[in-house]
Design an enzyme around this catalytic site. Structure first.
Site, PDB file in Angstrom:
ATOM      1  N   ASP A 112      78.641  81.346  72.586  1.00 20.60           N
ATOM      2  CA  ASP A 112      77.992  81.126  73.878  1.00 20.60           C
ATOM      3  C   ASP A 112      76.512  81.504  73.875  1.00 20.60           C
ATOM      4  OD1 ASP A 112      80.538  80.423  74.900  1.00 20.60           O
ATOM      5  OD2 ASP A 112      80.979  82.539  75.213  1.00 20.60           O
ATOM      6  N   LYS A 133      74.118  77.099  71.794  1.00 22.69           N
ATOM      7  CA  LYS A 133      73.984  76.188  70.639  1.00 22.69           C
ATOM      8  C   LYS A 133      73.769  74.751  71.083  1.00 22.69           C
ATOM      9  CE  LYS A 133      77.851  77.724  68.867  1.00 22.69           C
ATOM     10  NZ  LYS A 133      78.096  79.053  69.408  1.00 22.69           N
ATOM     11  N   GLY A 181      82.796  75.505  74.045  1.00 21.04           N
ATOM     12  CA  GLY A 181      82.222  74.812  75.195  1.00 21.04           C
ATOM     13  C   GLY A 181      80.723  74.811  75.055  1.00 21.04           C
ATOM     14  N   HIS A 182      80.143  73.636  75.019  1.00 22.38           N
ATOM     15  CA  HIS A 182      78.682  73.524  74.937  1.00 22.38           C
ATOM     16  C   HIS A 182      78.190  72.904  76.231  1.00 22.38           C
ATOM     17  CE1 HIS A 182      78.653  73.111  70.264  1.00 22.38           C
ATOM     18  NE2 HIS A 182      78.864  74.337  70.668  1.00 22.38           N
ATOM     19  N   GLN A 196      81.832  78.745  68.516  1.00 23.97           N
ATOM     20  CA  GLN A 196      81.960  80.216  68.521  1.00 23.97           C
ATOM     21  C   GLN A 196      80.762  80.909  67.865  1.00 23.97           C
ATOM     22  OE1 GLN A 196      84.969  78.379  67.210  1.00 23.97           O
ATOM     23  NE2 GLN A 196      85.318  78.076  69.360  1.00 23.97           N
TER      24      GLN A 196
END
Ligand code: IMP
Length: 427
Positions: A13, A16, A40-41, A223
Protein backbone atom coordinates in the site's frame (compact mmCIF):
# COMPACT_ATOMS: atom_id res chain seq x y z
CA UNK A 1 16.31 -3.80 -23.05
CA UNK A 2 15.30 -2.29 -19.75
CA UNK A 3 13.51 -4.63 -17.33
CA UNK A 4 12.51 -2.56 -14.32
CA UNK A 5 11.05 -3.98 -11.11
CA UNK A 6 8.71 -2.04 -8.82
CA UNK A 7 8.53 -3.34 -5.25
CA UNK A 8 6.74 -2.10 -2.16
CA UNK A 9 9.44 -1.29 0.40
CA UNK A 10 7.27 -1.60 3.52
CA UNK A 11 4.09 -3.66 4.15
CA UNK A 12 2.36 -2.85 0.87
CA UNK A 13 0.00 0.00 0.00
CA UNK A 14 2.90 2.39 -0.64
CA UNK A 15 1.27 3.73 -3.81
CA UNK A 16 2.73 1.40 -6.45
CA UNK A 17 -0.21 2.05 -8.76
CA UNK A 18 0.77 5.69 -9.06
CA UNK A 19 4.37 4.82 -9.82
CA UNK A 20 3.45 2.24 -12.46
CA UNK A 21 1.00 4.58 -14.03
CA UNK A 22 3.58 7.38 -14.06
CA UNK A 23 5.95 5.19 -16.07
CA UNK A 24 3.13 4.07 -18.37
CA UNK A 25 4.15 6.31 -21.26
CA UNK A 26 7.66 4.86 -21.39
CA UNK A 27 6.76 1.22 -20.96
CA UNK A 28 5.72 -1.45 -23.48
CA UNK A 29 4.74 -4.26 -21.08
CA UNK A 30 3.55 -4.15 -17.45
CA UNK A 31 3.73 -7.53 -15.70
CA UNK A 32 2.17 -8.57 -12.38
CA UNK A 33 4.50 -11.27 -11.03
CA UNK A 34 2.97 -12.55 -7.78
CA UNK A 35 -0.03 -12.31 -5.46
CA UNK A 36 -3.60 -12.17 -6.61
CA UNK A 37 -6.71 -10.19 -5.85
CA UNK A 38 -5.45 -9.61 -2.31
CA UNK A 39 -3.70 -6.56 -3.79
CA UNK A 40 -5.35 -3.25 -4.51
CA UNK A 41 -3.92 -0.46 -6.62
CA UNK A 42 -5.65 2.88 -6.84
CA UNK A 43 -4.89 5.04 -9.84
CA UNK A 44 -6.35 8.52 -10.22
CA UNK A 45 -6.56 9.88 -13.77
CA UNK A 46 -8.17 13.32 -13.98
CA UNK A 47 -11.39 13.03 -12.00
CA UNK A 48 -11.55 9.24 -12.48
CA UNK A 49 -10.42 6.83 -9.81
CA UNK A 50 -9.63 3.20 -10.70
CA UNK A 51 -9.17 0.44 -8.12
CA UNK A 52 -7.41 -2.55 -9.66
CA UNK A 53 -6.87 -5.84 -7.87
CA UNK A 54 -5.65 -8.38 -10.36
CA UNK A 55 -5.11 -6.52 -13.59
CA UNK A 56 -1.71 -4.88 -14.00
CA UNK A 57 -1.96 -1.09 -13.86
CA UNK A 58 -0.67 -0.91 -17.44
CA UNK A 59 -4.16 -1.82 -18.57
CA UNK A 60 -5.10 1.85 -18.22
CA UNK A 61 -2.59 2.93 -20.89
CA UNK A 62 -3.72 1.89 -24.39
CA UNK A 63 -0.16 1.54 -25.71
CA UNK A 64 0.92 -0.89 -22.95
CA UNK A 65 0.52 -4.69 -23.04
CA UNK A 66 -0.63 -5.83 -19.58
CA UNK A 67 0.62 -9.27 -18.52
CA UNK A 68 -0.38 -11.56 -15.66
CA UNK A 69 2.75 -13.61 -15.01
CA UNK A 70 3.11 -17.24 -13.96
CA UNK A 71 3.73 -16.26 -10.33
CA UNK A 72 0.22 -14.86 -9.87
CA UNK A 73 -2.76 -16.79 -8.50
CA UNK A 74 -5.90 -15.92 -10.46
CA UNK A 75 -9.51 -15.97 -9.36
CA UNK A 76 -11.05 -16.11 -12.84
CA UNK A 77 -14.47 -14.80 -11.75
CA UNK A 78 -12.85 -11.76 -10.16
CA UNK A 79 -10.61 -11.19 -13.18
CA UNK A 80 -13.56 -11.25 -15.59
CA UNK A 81 -15.58 -8.92 -13.35
CA UNK A 82 -12.64 -6.51 -13.30
CA UNK A 83 -12.31 -6.69 -17.10
CA UNK A 84 -16.07 -6.05 -17.51
CA UNK A 85 -15.97 -3.16 -15.03
CA UNK A 86 -13.24 -1.45 -17.06
CA UNK A 87 -15.05 -2.12 -20.32
CA UNK A 88 -18.12 -0.35 -18.96
CA UNK A 89 -15.88 2.68 -18.43
CA UNK A 90 -14.54 2.48 -21.97
CA UNK A 91 -11.24 0.70 -21.23
CA UNK A 92 -10.49 -2.37 -23.32
CA UNK A 93 -8.53 -5.32 -21.95
CA UNK A 94 -8.15 -7.05 -25.33
CA UNK A 95 -4.34 -6.81 -25.11
CA UNK A 96 -4.17 -8.66 -21.81
CA UNK A 97 -1.87 -11.71 -21.75
CA UNK A 98 -2.19 -14.38 -19.07
CA UNK A 99 0.55 -16.92 -18.39
CA UNK A 100 -0.51 -20.49 -19.10
CA UNK A 101 1.49 -21.49 -16.00
CA UNK A 102 -0.27 -19.20 -13.52
CA UNK A 103 -2.38 -21.01 -10.92
CA UNK A 104 -6.10 -20.65 -10.42
CA UNK A 105 -7.84 -19.84 -7.17
CA UNK A 106 -10.58 -22.46 -6.76
CA UNK A 107 -13.74 -22.29 -4.61
CA UNK A 108 -12.17 -24.59 -2.00
CA UNK A 109 -9.25 -22.17 -1.58
CA UNK A 110 -11.61 -19.37 -0.60
CA UNK A 111 -13.58 -21.65 1.72
CA UNK A 112 -10.40 -22.85 3.42
CA UNK A 113 -8.90 -19.35 3.75
CA UNK A 114 -11.95 -18.20 5.72
CA UNK A 115 -12.33 -21.26 7.89
CA UNK A 116 -8.65 -21.67 8.80
CA UNK A 117 -8.45 -18.02 9.85
CA UNK A 118 -11.47 -18.55 12.08
CA UNK A 119 -9.83 -21.59 13.69
CA UNK A 120 -6.60 -19.68 14.33
CA UNK A 121 -8.54 -17.35 16.65
CA UNK A 122 -6.19 -14.80 18.23
CA UNK A 123 -3.26 -16.15 16.20
CA UNK A 124 -5.02 -15.31 12.91
CA UNK A 125 -2.99 -13.67 10.17
CA UNK A 126 -5.71 -11.24 9.11
CA UNK A 127 -5.68 -12.46 5.51
CA UNK A 128 -7.80 -10.80 2.87
CA UNK A 129 -9.90 -14.00 2.70
CA UNK A 130 -9.45 -14.31 -1.06
CA UNK A 131 -7.99 -17.85 -1.03
CA UNK A 132 -4.43 -16.69 -1.68
CA UNK A 133 -2.61 -18.83 0.93
CA UNK A 134 -4.45 -22.09 0.15
CA UNK A 135 -3.93 -21.57 -3.62
CA UNK A 136 -0.17 -21.13 -3.16
CA UNK A 137 -0.19 -24.05 -0.72
CA UNK A 138 -1.65 -26.33 -3.40
CA UNK A 139 0.81 -24.99 -5.96
CA UNK A 140 3.75 -25.98 -3.77
CA UNK A 141 2.08 -29.30 -2.87
CA UNK A 142 1.76 -29.94 -6.63
CA UNK A 143 -2.00 -30.24 -6.62
CA UNK A 144 -2.88 -26.86 -8.07
CA UNK A 145 -5.00 -26.14 -11.14
CA UNK A 146 -3.31 -23.96 -13.72
CA UNK A 147 -4.57 -21.55 -16.37
CA UNK A 148 -3.48 -23.97 -19.12
CA UNK A 149 -5.82 -26.62 -17.66
CA UNK A 150 -8.71 -24.44 -18.83
CA UNK A 151 -7.71 -25.39 -22.39
CA UNK A 152 -8.33 -29.11 -21.77
CA UNK A 153 -11.74 -29.90 -20.23
CA UNK A 154 -10.75 -33.54 -19.56
CA UNK A 155 -7.66 -32.58 -17.56
CA UNK A 156 -9.51 -29.75 -15.83
CA UNK A 157 -12.19 -32.19 -14.65
CA UNK A 158 -9.57 -34.67 -13.42
CA UNK A 159 -7.65 -32.03 -11.49
CA UNK A 160 -10.78 -30.66 -9.86
CA UNK A 161 -11.79 -34.22 -8.83
CA UNK A 162 -8.36 -34.96 -7.35
CA UNK A 163 -8.27 -31.71 -5.40
CA UNK A 164 -11.83 -31.97 -4.07
CA UNK A 165 -11.39 -35.61 -3.14
CA UNK A 166 -9.02 -34.43 -0.46
CA UNK A 167 -10.30 -30.92 0.29
CA UNK A 168 -13.89 -32.03 0.78
CA UNK A 169 -12.69 -34.42 3.47
CA UNK A 170 -10.94 -31.53 5.18
CA UNK A 171 -13.88 -29.15 4.83
CA UNK A 172 -16.46 -31.64 6.10
CA UNK A 173 -14.51 -33.71 8.64
CA UNK A 174 -12.11 -31.17 10.11
CA UNK A 175 -14.06 -27.95 9.77
CA UNK A 176 -17.62 -29.23 9.73
CA UNK A 177 -18.49 -27.36 6.53
CA UNK A 178 -20.38 -28.47 3.46
CA UNK A 179 -18.38 -30.18 0.69
CA UNK A 180 -18.07 -28.62 -2.77
CA UNK A 181 -19.61 -30.33 -5.84
CA UNK A 182 -16.84 -31.00 -8.42
CA UNK A 183 -19.33 -31.05 -11.34
CA UNK A 184 -20.53 -27.54 -10.48
CA UNK A 185 -16.98 -26.26 -10.21
CA UNK A 186 -16.11 -27.79 -13.59
CA UNK A 187 -19.11 -26.16 -15.22
CA UNK A 188 -18.28 -22.78 -13.68
CA UNK A 189 -14.61 -22.93 -14.72
CA UNK A 190 -15.40 -24.10 -18.26
CA UNK A 191 -17.50 -20.95 -18.58
CA UNK A 192 -14.48 -18.86 -17.56
CA UNK A 193 -12.30 -20.83 -20.00
CA UNK A 194 -14.37 -19.67 -22.97
CA UNK A 195 -13.72 -16.03 -22.15
CA UNK A 196 -10.11 -16.33 -21.01
CA UNK A 197 -8.82 -18.52 -23.86
CA UNK A 198 -7.83 -15.66 -26.21
CA UNK A 199 -5.60 -14.19 -23.50
CA UNK A 200 -3.64 -17.33 -22.52
CA UNK A 201 -0.02 -17.23 -23.69
CA UNK A 202 3.58 -18.32 -23.12
CA UNK A 203 4.35 -15.03 -21.42
CA UNK A 204 7.97 -15.84 -20.47
CA UNK A 205 8.75 -16.36 -24.15
CA UNK A 206 6.92 -13.20 -25.21
CA UNK A 207 8.60 -11.05 -22.54
CA UNK A 208 12.11 -12.30 -23.29
CA UNK A 209 11.57 -11.74 -27.00
CA UNK A 210 10.30 -8.25 -26.23
CA UNK A 211 13.49 -7.53 -24.28
CA UNK A 212 15.55 -8.86 -27.23
CA UNK A 213 13.78 -6.27 -29.38
CA UNK A 214 14.69 -3.46 -26.98
CA UNK A 215 11.20 -3.08 -25.52
CA UNK A 216 10.70 -1.79 -21.95
CA UNK A 217 9.22 -4.25 -19.44
CA UNK A 218 7.96 -3.12 -16.06
CA UNK A 219 7.53 -5.82 -13.44
CA UNK A 220 4.98 -4.83 -10.85
CA UNK A 221 4.84 -6.53 -7.45
CA UNK A 222 1.80 -6.62 -5.19
CA UNK A 223 2.08 -6.24 -1.39
CA UNK A 224 5.54 -5.32 -0.08
CA UNK A 225 8.93 -6.43 1.21
CA UNK A 226 7.83 -7.27 4.75
CA UNK A 227 4.90 -9.36 3.50
CA UNK A 228 7.31 -11.62 1.57
CA UNK A 229 6.97 -15.29 2.51
CA UNK A 230 10.76 -15.58 3.07
CA UNK A 231 11.93 -12.09 3.97
CA UNK A 232 8.86 -10.67 5.68
CA UNK A 233 7.49 -10.82 9.20
CA UNK A 234 6.60 -14.53 8.98
CA UNK A 235 4.01 -15.91 9.65
CA UNK A 236 2.20 -12.55 9.29
CA UNK A 237 2.95 -12.38 5.59
CA UNK A 238 1.39 -13.24 2.26
CA UNK A 239 2.17 -16.58 0.59
CA UNK A 240 4.33 -15.34 -2.30
CA UNK A 241 7.51 -13.34 -2.97
CA UNK A 242 6.89 -9.63 -3.63
CA UNK A 243 10.66 -9.00 -3.41
CA UNK A 244 12.66 -8.38 -6.59
CA UNK A 245 13.84 -12.02 -6.74
CA UNK A 246 10.19 -13.00 -7.03
CA UNK A 247 9.93 -10.84 -10.14
CA UNK A 248 12.21 -13.24 -12.01
CA UNK A 249 10.51 -16.40 -10.79
CA UNK A 250 7.06 -14.97 -11.33
CA UNK A 251 7.68 -13.80 -14.89
CA UNK A 252 10.32 -16.08 -16.41
CA UNK A 253 12.70 -13.14 -16.94
CA UNK A 254 16.18 -14.05 -15.62
CA UNK A 255 17.99 -11.94 -12.96
CA UNK A 256 20.73 -11.03 -15.44
CA UNK A 257 18.16 -9.06 -17.47
CA UNK A 258 16.91 -6.81 -14.66
CA UNK A 259 18.20 -3.28 -15.06
CA UNK A 260 16.64 -1.36 -12.14
CA UNK A 261 14.77 -2.01 -8.92
CA UNK A 262 12.52 0.81 -7.80
CA UNK A 263 11.37 0.66 -4.18
CA UNK A 264 8.11 2.41 -3.40
CA UNK A 265 8.38 4.00 -0.01
CA UNK A 266 5.67 5.87 1.85
CA UNK A 267 6.81 8.96 3.79
CA UNK A 268 5.37 7.21 6.88
CA UNK A 269 4.43 3.57 7.50
CA UNK A 270 1.19 1.56 7.27
CA UNK A 271 0.23 -2.07 7.65
CA UNK A 272 -3.00 -4.08 7.23
CA UNK A 273 -3.65 -7.30 9.14
CA UNK A 274 -1.84 -8.74 12.16
CA UNK A 275 1.85 -8.84 13.03
CA UNK A 276 4.61 -6.70 14.51
CA UNK A 277 4.86 -3.01 13.57
CA UNK A 278 7.40 -1.18 15.77
CA UNK A 279 6.47 2.42 14.86
CA UNK A 280 2.70 1.90 15.01
CA UNK A 281 0.78 4.80 16.59
CA UNK A 282 -2.32 3.67 18.45
CA UNK A 283 -3.19 7.21 19.65
CA UNK A 284 -4.83 10.24 17.99
CA UNK A 285 -1.65 10.78 15.95
CA UNK A 286 -2.27 7.40 14.29
CA UNK A 287 -5.89 8.39 13.64
CA UNK A 288 -4.69 11.67 12.16
CA UNK A 289 -2.32 9.90 9.75
CA UNK A 290 -5.11 7.48 8.76
CA UNK A 291 -7.64 10.23 8.05
CA UNK A 292 -5.20 12.63 6.41
CA UNK A 293 -3.58 9.91 4.30
CA UNK A 294 -6.87 8.14 3.49
CA UNK A 295 -5.40 4.91 4.85
CA UNK A 296 -8.23 2.45 4.25
CA UNK A 297 -7.68 -0.81 2.36
CA UNK A 298 -8.60 -0.81 -1.35
CA UNK A 299 -9.39 -4.53 -1.22
CA UNK A 300 -11.04 -5.06 2.16
CA UNK A 301 -11.86 -1.51 3.27
CA UNK A 302 -10.11 -2.27 6.58
CA UNK A 303 -8.47 0.56 8.55
CA UNK A 304 -4.74 0.52 7.91
CA UNK A 305 -2.54 0.65 11.00
CA UNK A 306 -0.40 3.82 10.78
CA UNK A 307 2.95 4.93 12.20
CA UNK A 308 6.08 7.00 11.64
CA UNK A 309 8.72 6.32 9.01
CA UNK A 310 10.97 3.42 9.93
CA UNK A 311 14.46 3.70 8.46
CA UNK A 312 15.44 0.18 9.54
CA UNK A 313 12.72 -1.24 7.33
CA UNK A 314 13.65 0.99 4.42
CA UNK A 315 17.32 -0.02 4.64
CA UNK A 316 16.29 -3.67 4.84
CA UNK A 317 14.26 -3.24 1.64
CA UNK A 318 17.32 -1.77 -0.07
CA UNK A 319 19.39 -4.77 0.98
CA UNK A 320 16.96 -7.58 0.14
CA UNK A 321 15.75 -6.13 -3.17
CA UNK A 322 18.85 -4.34 -4.39
CA UNK A 323 16.84 -1.11 -4.63
CA UNK A 324 18.51 1.29 -7.07
CA UNK A 325 15.95 4.13 -6.70
CA UNK A 326 13.16 4.99 -4.32
CA UNK A 327 9.86 6.59 -5.24
CA UNK A 328 8.81 8.40 -2.06
CA UNK A 329 5.02 8.68 -1.88
CA UNK A 330 2.52 10.74 0.12
CA UNK A 331 4.96 13.39 1.36
CA UNK A 332 2.07 15.90 1.27
CA UNK A 333 0.27 13.98 4.06
CA UNK A 334 2.91 15.15 6.55
CA UNK A 335 2.40 18.88 5.85
CA UNK A 336 1.33 20.82 8.94
CA UNK A 337 3.25 18.77 11.51
CA UNK A 338 5.55 20.77 13.75
CA UNK A 339 8.07 17.97 14.19
CA UNK A 340 8.32 14.61 12.41
CA UNK A 341 9.79 11.63 14.28
CA UNK A 342 11.75 9.05 12.25
CA UNK A 343 12.75 5.68 13.67
CA UNK A 344 16.54 5.35 13.31
CA UNK A 345 17.15 2.23 15.42
CA UNK A 346 15.34 -0.27 17.64
CA UNK A 347 15.75 -1.02 21.28
CA UNK A 348 15.43 -4.80 21.53
CA UNK A 349 15.45 -5.92 25.16
CA UNK A 350 17.88 -3.13 26.07
CA UNK A 351 20.15 -3.57 23.05
CA UNK A 352 20.38 -1.06 20.18
CA UNK A 353 19.73 -2.60 16.72
CA UNK A 354 20.31 -0.78 13.46
CA UNK A 355 19.17 -3.74 11.37
CA UNK A 356 16.05 -5.92 11.48
CA UNK A 357 16.40 -8.34 14.43
CA UNK A 358 17.19 -11.89 13.34
CA UNK A 359 14.32 -13.58 15.15
CA UNK A 360 10.56 -13.14 15.21
CA UNK A 361 10.69 -12.65 18.99
CA UNK A 362 13.33 -9.94 18.57
CA UNK A 363 11.14 -8.09 16.07
CA UNK A 364 8.12 -8.39 18.35
CA UNK A 365 10.16 -6.81 21.17
CA UNK A 366 11.60 -4.00 19.01
CA UNK A 367 10.87 -0.53 20.40
CA UNK A 368 11.53 2.41 18.07
CA UNK A 369 14.29 4.90 18.85
CA UNK A 370 13.28 8.17 17.25
CA UNK A 371 15.06 11.25 16.00
CA UNK A 372 12.82 14.25 15.37
CA UNK A 373 13.03 16.50 12.32
CA UNK A 374 11.40 19.90 11.82
CA UNK A 375 8.17 19.83 9.80
CA UNK A 376 6.67 22.36 7.38
CA UNK A 377 3.41 24.31 7.34
CA UNK A 378 3.05 24.87 3.61
CA UNK A 379 0.71 22.93 1.33
CA UNK A 380 3.05 21.15 -1.10
CA UNK A 381 0.44 19.60 -3.41
CA UNK A 382 1.08 22.19 -6.13
CA UNK A 383 4.87 21.80 -6.11
CA UNK A 384 6.31 21.05 -9.55
CA UNK A 385 9.95 20.41 -8.67
CA UNK A 386 12.08 19.44 -5.68
CA UNK A 387 13.20 23.07 -5.39
CA UNK A 388 9.55 24.15 -4.91
CA UNK A 389 9.41 22.22 -1.62
CA UNK A 390 9.92 24.12 1.64
CA UNK A 391 13.46 23.71 3.00
CA UNK A 392 12.34 21.47 5.86
CA UNK A 393 10.54 19.14 3.44
CA UNK A 394 13.67 18.97 1.30
CA UNK A 395 15.74 18.17 4.38
CA UNK A 396 13.23 15.47 5.45
CA UNK A 397 13.57 13.83 2.01
CA UNK A 398 17.36 14.02 2.12
CA UNK A 399 17.38 12.49 5.60
CA UNK A 400 15.20 9.57 4.48
CA UNK A 401 17.47 9.08 1.48
CA UNK A 402 20.56 8.93 3.63
CA UNK A 403 19.00 6.55 6.14
CA UNK A 404 17.45 4.28 3.50
CA UNK A 405 20.63 3.63 1.54
CA UNK A 406 19.38 4.39 -1.99
CA UNK A 407 18.66 7.60 -3.87
CA UNK A 408 15.15 9.05 -3.93
CA UNK A 409 14.36 9.66 -7.58
CA UNK A 410 10.68 10.64 -7.48
CA UNK A 411 8.36 12.15 -4.87
CA UNK A 412 4.58 11.97 -4.69
CA UNK A 413 2.91 15.16 -3.41
CA UNK A 414 -0.73 14.23 -4.09
CA UNK A 415 -2.86 11.46 -5.59
CA UNK A 416 -3.14 12.90 -9.12
CA UNK A 417 -1.13 11.73 -12.11
CA UNK A 418 0.60 15.12 -12.34
CA UNK A 419 1.42 15.42 -8.62
CA UNK A 420 4.84 13.77 -8.83
CA UNK A 421 8.21 15.47 -8.62
CA UNK A 422 10.81 13.80 -10.80
CA UNK A 423 14.43 14.08 -9.62
CA UNK A 424 15.83 11.83 -12.34
CA UNK A 425 14.47 9.38 -14.93
CA UNK A 426 13.31 6.05 -13.49
CA UNK A 427 13.98 4.00 -16.61
P1 IMP B 1 -3.28 -12.80 2.19
O1 IMP B 1 -2.33 -12.24 1.18
O2 IMP B 1 -4.73 -12.52 1.85
O3 IMP B 1 -3.03 -14.23 2.50
O4 IMP B 1 -3.02 -12.00 3.56
C1 IMP B 1 -1.81 -12.14 4.29
C2 IMP B 1 -1.37 -10.81 4.89
O5 IMP B 1 -0.96 -9.93 3.85
C3 IMP B 1 -2.46 -10.06 5.66
O6 IMP B 1 -1.85 -9.36 6.73
C4 IMP B 1 -2.99 -9.06 4.65
O7 IMP B 1 -3.59 -7.93 5.26
C5 IMP B 1 -1.70 -8.70 3.94
N1 IMP B 1 -1.91 -8.22 2.57
C6 IMP B 1 -2.21 -8.96 1.48
N2 IMP B 1 -2.30 -8.17 0.39
C7 IMP B 1 -2.04 -6.93 0.79
C8 IMP B 1 -1.93 -5.67 0.11
O8 IMP B 1 -2.08 -5.55 -1.11
N3 IMP B 1 -1.61 -4.60 0.89
C9 IMP B 1 -1.40 -4.70 2.22
N4 IMP B 1 -1.48 -5.84 2.89
C10 IMP B 1 -1.78 -6.95 2.19
Amino acid sequence: MPAVVLVGAQWGDEGKGKATDLLGGEVDYVVRYQGGNNAGHTVVIGDQKYALHLLPTGVLSPEVVPVIGNGVVIDPGVLLAEIDGLLERGISCDRLLISANAHLIMPHHKALDKVTERYLGKARIGTTGRGIGPAYGDKIARMGVRVQDLLDPGILGQKIDVALNEKNQVLTKVYNRRGIDPAKVLEEYLGYAERLKPHIADTSLILNQALDEGKVVLLEGGQGNLLDIDHGTYPFVTSSSPTSGGACIGSGIPPTRLTRVIGILKAYTTRVGSGPFPTELTDEMGDWLRTTGGEYGVTTGRNRRCGWFDAIIARYATRVNGVTDFFLTKLDVLSGLERIPVCVAYDVDGERHEEIPMTQTGFHHAKPIYEEFPGWEEDITEAKSFEDLPKNAQDYVRTLEELSGARISAIGVGPGRDQTLSLRPLI
